[in-house]
Design a protein around this motif. Structure first.
Motif, PDB file in Angstrom:
ATOM      1  N   LYS A  36      -3.021  -8.964  38.266  1.00  0.00           N
ATOM      2  CA  LYS A  36      -2.155  -8.066  39.052  1.00  0.00           C
ATOM      3  C   LYS A  36      -1.259  -8.853  40.006  1.00  0.00           C
ATOM      4  CE  LYS A  36      -4.687  -3.809  38.667  1.00  0.00           C
ATOM      5  NZ  LYS A  36      -5.389  -2.710  39.325  1.00  0.00           N
ATOM      6  N   ILE A  74       1.496 -10.205  37.867  1.00  0.00           N
ATOM      7  CA  ILE A  74       2.444  -9.141  37.515  1.00  0.00           C
ATOM      8  C   ILE A  74       3.337  -8.806  38.704  1.00  0.00           C
ATOM      9  CG2 ILE A  74       2.630  -6.681  36.932  1.00  0.00           C
ATOM     10  CD1 ILE A  74       0.100  -7.159  35.128  1.00  0.00           C
ATOM     11  N   ARG A  75       2.763  -8.716  39.899  1.00  0.00           N
ATOM     12  CA  ARG A  75       3.570  -8.430  41.095  1.00  0.00           C
ATOM     13  C   ARG A  75       4.612  -9.519  41.326  1.00  0.00           C
ATOM     14  NH1 ARG A  75      -0.665  -6.067  45.601  1.00  0.00           N
ATOM     15  NH2 ARG A  75      -1.182  -4.176  44.443  1.00  0.00           N
ATOM     16  N   ILE A 105       7.371  -9.002  38.808  1.00  0.00           N
ATOM     17  CA  ILE A 105       8.214  -7.861  39.179  1.00  0.00           C
ATOM     18  C   ILE A 105       9.157  -8.246  40.316  1.00  0.00           C
ATOM     19  CG2 ILE A 105       8.196  -5.523  40.173  1.00  0.00           C
ATOM     20  CD1 ILE A 105       7.448  -5.679  37.143  1.00  0.00           C
ATOM     21  N   TYR A 132       8.438 -11.285  29.426  1.00  0.00           N
ATOM     22  CA  TYR A 132       8.023 -10.009  28.836  1.00  0.00           C
ATOM     23  C   TYR A 132       8.347  -9.998  27.347  1.00  0.00           C
ATOM     24  CZ  TYR A 132       6.911  -7.978  33.331  1.00  0.00           C
ATOM     25  OH  TYR A 132       6.316  -7.717  34.539  1.00  0.00           O
ATOM     26  N   HIS A 147       8.637  -3.047  27.537  1.00  0.00           N
ATOM     27  CA  HIS A 147       7.426  -3.461  28.253  1.00  0.00           C
ATOM     28  C   HIS A 147       7.744  -3.748  29.717  1.00  0.00           C
ATOM     29  CE1 HIS A 147       4.060  -6.609  28.888  1.00  0.00           C
ATOM     30  NE2 HIS A 147       3.621  -5.421  29.221  1.00  0.00           N
ATOM     31  N   ARG A 149       8.398  -0.404  31.541  1.00  0.00           N
ATOM     32  CA  ARG A 149       7.154   0.333  31.775  1.00  0.00           C
ATOM     33  C   ARG A 149       6.387  -0.255  32.966  1.00  0.00           C
ATOM     34  NH1 ARG A 149       6.522   0.598  26.610  1.00  0.00           N
ATOM     35  NH2 ARG A 149       5.262  -1.289  26.458  1.00  0.00           N
ATOM     36  N   GLN A 150       6.230  -1.576  32.966  1.00  0.00           N
ATOM     37  CA  GLN A 150       5.483  -2.228  34.032  1.00  0.00           C
ATOM     38  C   GLN A 150       6.236  -2.148  35.363  1.00  0.00           C
ATOM     39  OE1 GLN A 150       4.283  -6.511  33.713  1.00  0.00           O
ATOM     40  NE2 GLN A 150       2.351  -5.504  33.171  1.00  0.00           N
ATOM     41  N   GLU A 208       5.729   1.291  36.741  1.00  0.00           N
ATOM     42  CA  GLU A 208       4.335   1.434  37.177  1.00  0.00           C
ATOM     43  C   GLU A 208       4.131   0.805  38.564  1.00  0.00           C
ATOM     44  OE1 GLU A 208       0.392  -0.673  35.569  1.00  0.00           O
ATOM     45  OE2 GLU A 208       1.365   0.604  34.060  1.00  0.00           O
ATOM     46  N   ILE A 209       4.750  -0.333  38.803  1.00  0.00           N
ATOM     47  CA  ILE A 209       4.577  -1.054  40.070  1.00  0.00           C
ATOM     48  C   ILE A 209       5.475  -0.497  41.168  1.00  0.00           C
ATOM     49  CG2 ILE A 209       4.809  -3.310  41.220  1.00  0.00           C
ATOM     50  CD1 ILE A 209       2.499  -3.310  39.271  1.00  0.00           C
TER      51      ILE A 209
END
Length: 185
Positions: free
Chosen positions: A121, A124-125, A128, A151, A156, A159-160, A163-164
């Motif tokens: 996570k 991923i942050r 982003i 990515y 994809h 979507r991510q 989500e974030i």
């Protein structure tokens, strides 16, 4: 002597810490994200003042092994995501294991236990935030940004991202902003 410093996330951080060390009369032999090698062994009073001065500008000295490992993991991820050409051909576990030379499961569990978030996570942050930066430049398509940030597809990434952030990349681009400093993620 090697000093470990929390929250160093960019080249400006390195410059700020290097200046502070020079102001304290410490001779820097090498410096990188989270680690500084100084000549000699500073006295305890000097280290205490240094820690107070570092804290005043958002950093801190670290003295326990677990904190240093966590900071190294963060710095590896930040370096990979924000300061390299990183198409995603390398798994996070390989990146961490190759850089830190320790068992990934141990490192991942330690990170989660202390930080309250998984390594994945956190990674991923960071990705982003990099995407936000690239969107703000308004120079590339979502497809190119997806490729640049590792990515598998624009879908994809989208979507991510939603989500974030709660926004699609296009909606975020229209907002022009809302980025967090790296040390606040």
């Amino acid at each position: 002597m090697k000093l470990y410093i929390r929250n160093m996330v960019c080249n400006r951080c390195i410059m700020a810490v290097e200046k502070l060390l020079a102001d304290e009369g410490l001779q820097v032999q090498s410096i990188q994200l989270g680690e500084v090698e100084v000549a000699g062994k500073p006295e305890k009073a000097v280290l205490q003042k240094l820690d107070a001065d570092l804290q005043a500008i958002g950093f801190a000295l670290m003295d326990d092994k677990k904190s240093r490992l966590i900071e190294r993991m963060k710095n590896v991820i930040i370096q990979h995501v924000h300061h390299s050409d990183m198409p995603g051909d390398k798994h996070l576990s390989d990146l961490i294991t190759e850089s830190i030379h320790n068992d990934y499961n141990y490192l991942s569990n330690l990170f989660s236990e202390v930080e309250g978030i998984t390594l994945e996570k956190f990674y991923i942050r960071q990705k982003i935030e990099r995407v936000k930066e690239l969107l703000a430049y308004d120079e590339d398509s979502i497809t190119n940004i997806a490729y640049q940030t590792g990515y598998s597809s624009a879908a994809h990434l989208s979507r991510q991202f939603k989500e974030i952030t709660g926004f699609t990349p296009s909606a975020f681009k229209a907002l022009k902003g809302h980025r967090k400093p790296l040390d606040k993620l």
